[in-house]
Write an enzyme that holds these catalytic residues in place. Structure first.
Site, short mmCIF file in Angstrom:
data_model
loop_
_atom_site.label_atom_id
_atom_site.label_comp_id
_atom_site.label_asym_id
_atom_site.label_seq_id
_atom_site.Cartn_x
_atom_site.Cartn_y
_atom_site.Cartn_z
N GLU A 98 -8.41 -6.33 -10.56
CA GLU A 98 -7.04 -5.82 -10.60
C GLU A 98 -6.29 -6.29 -11.84
OE1 GLU A 98 -4.94 -6.75 -6.98
OE2 GLU A 98 -6.47 -5.83 -5.71
N GLU A 149 -3.58 3.04 -8.36
CA GLU A 149 -3.14 3.00 -6.95
C GLU A 149 -1.63 3.18 -6.84
OE1 GLU A 149 -4.58 -0.28 -4.58
OE2 GLU A 149 -3.23 0.21 -2.93
#
Ligand code: KIV
Length: 280
Positions: free
Chosen positions: A117, A184
């Site tokens: 991430e 996302e």
């Protein structure tokens, strides 16, 4: 048995406008179902912390847990591209630790790629892991491991300022050498711009249809995860209901004595019963 897709296939699919289908999986049977259903890619997400272990978030998930679940998924889907997800603090501390932990996914669980991430702030990690010969997928927008910094599980890129930061992250991920990117919880307009601007395939989870493929969490798709349902989820069946109904039926039948029947029993070989009763 269809041929396992590899990274160059995903680039070809992007060029040809074919969407990649991607789901999470955490265990052997689900991986088998996914391979039989023809999924292109599986992510052994650190969402396993919530979906399998019942943690409130992904932060407690360890490298060892991720490796064990990757091994199971690899065994269940030997002909599918499988990606391991680097858990919190497995790559944040240093480039060296990030490379060592990314390498564990390949050496111990035989995955095809890893995901981590962050954008600009993890560019050096992506570069180091890529230089070690490992395929990296970036993950930007809403990044659950750092949701505290983002003010909770909130969509990103909804204002011009925020959208520009998401685009900067996307460019940093590609510039550092990542071969794939997951976006996302970002508005579709922003994702579309990123997918059209980047050379690498760009996939969405809750970031709209205008990109190179879609990811969903399998526990959401099958209606197994109960705690909450994000806006972007579509439930394709309700496993929680089906399984609970089946269990209630079992409880009822055992209590009333209608299960098991002789159909579920091993009978003694002819003549043995009389001898057995005589001897005891
Ligand atoms: O762990 C996971 O499943 C993920 C998705 C939320 C993208 O990273």
């Amino acid at each position: 048995m269809p041929k396992k897709k590899m990274i160059h296939d995903f680039y070809k699919m992007k060029a040809e406008g074919q969407k990649v289908t991607w789901l999470t999986a955490y265990d052997f049977p689900t991986a088998q179902f996914a391979e039989a259903a023809g999924l292109d890619m599986l992510l052994v997400g650190d969402s396993l912390g919530m979906c399998v272990y019942g943690y409130p978030g992904t932060v407690p998930v360890t490298m060892d847990q991720c490796i064990v679940h990757c091994e199971a998924v690899r065994r269940g889907a030997p002909n599918t591209f499988v990606m391991g997800d680097m858990p919190f603090l497995s790559y944040q501390v240093s480039d060296e630790q990030a490379v060592a932990n990314a390498g564990r996914f390949l050496k111990e669980a035989d995955v095809d790629a890893i995901k981590l991430e962050g954008g600009v702030r993890v560019a050096s990690r992506i570069k180091a892991i890529t230089e070690a010969g490992i395929t990296v997928c970036g993950h930007i927008g809403l990044t659950p491991q750092s949701s505290g910094l983002l003010g909770g599980h909130k969509a990103q890129g909804r204002t011009v300022e925020s959208a520009k930061l998401v685009v900067q992250d996307a460019l940093a991920v590609q510039g550092a050498g990542a071969r794939l990117l997951l976006v996302e919880a970002v508005p579709p307009e922003v994702t579309k711009y990123i997918a059209e601007t980047l050379e690498i395939p760009v996939y969405s989870i809750g970031a709209g249809p205008d990109c190179d493929g879609q990811l969903l969490i399998v526990s959401d798709l099958i209606g197994q995860f109960q705690a909450f349902t994000p806006k972007f989820v579509k439930k394709y069946c309700n496993v929680a209901q089906v399984v609970t109904e089946a269990m209630k039926e079992y409880v009822k039948e055992v209590r009333e004595g209608t299960f098991p029947t002789m159909d579920h029993c091993y009978t003694m070989i002819a003549g043995e019963q009389e001898k057995f009763l005589k001897e005891v």
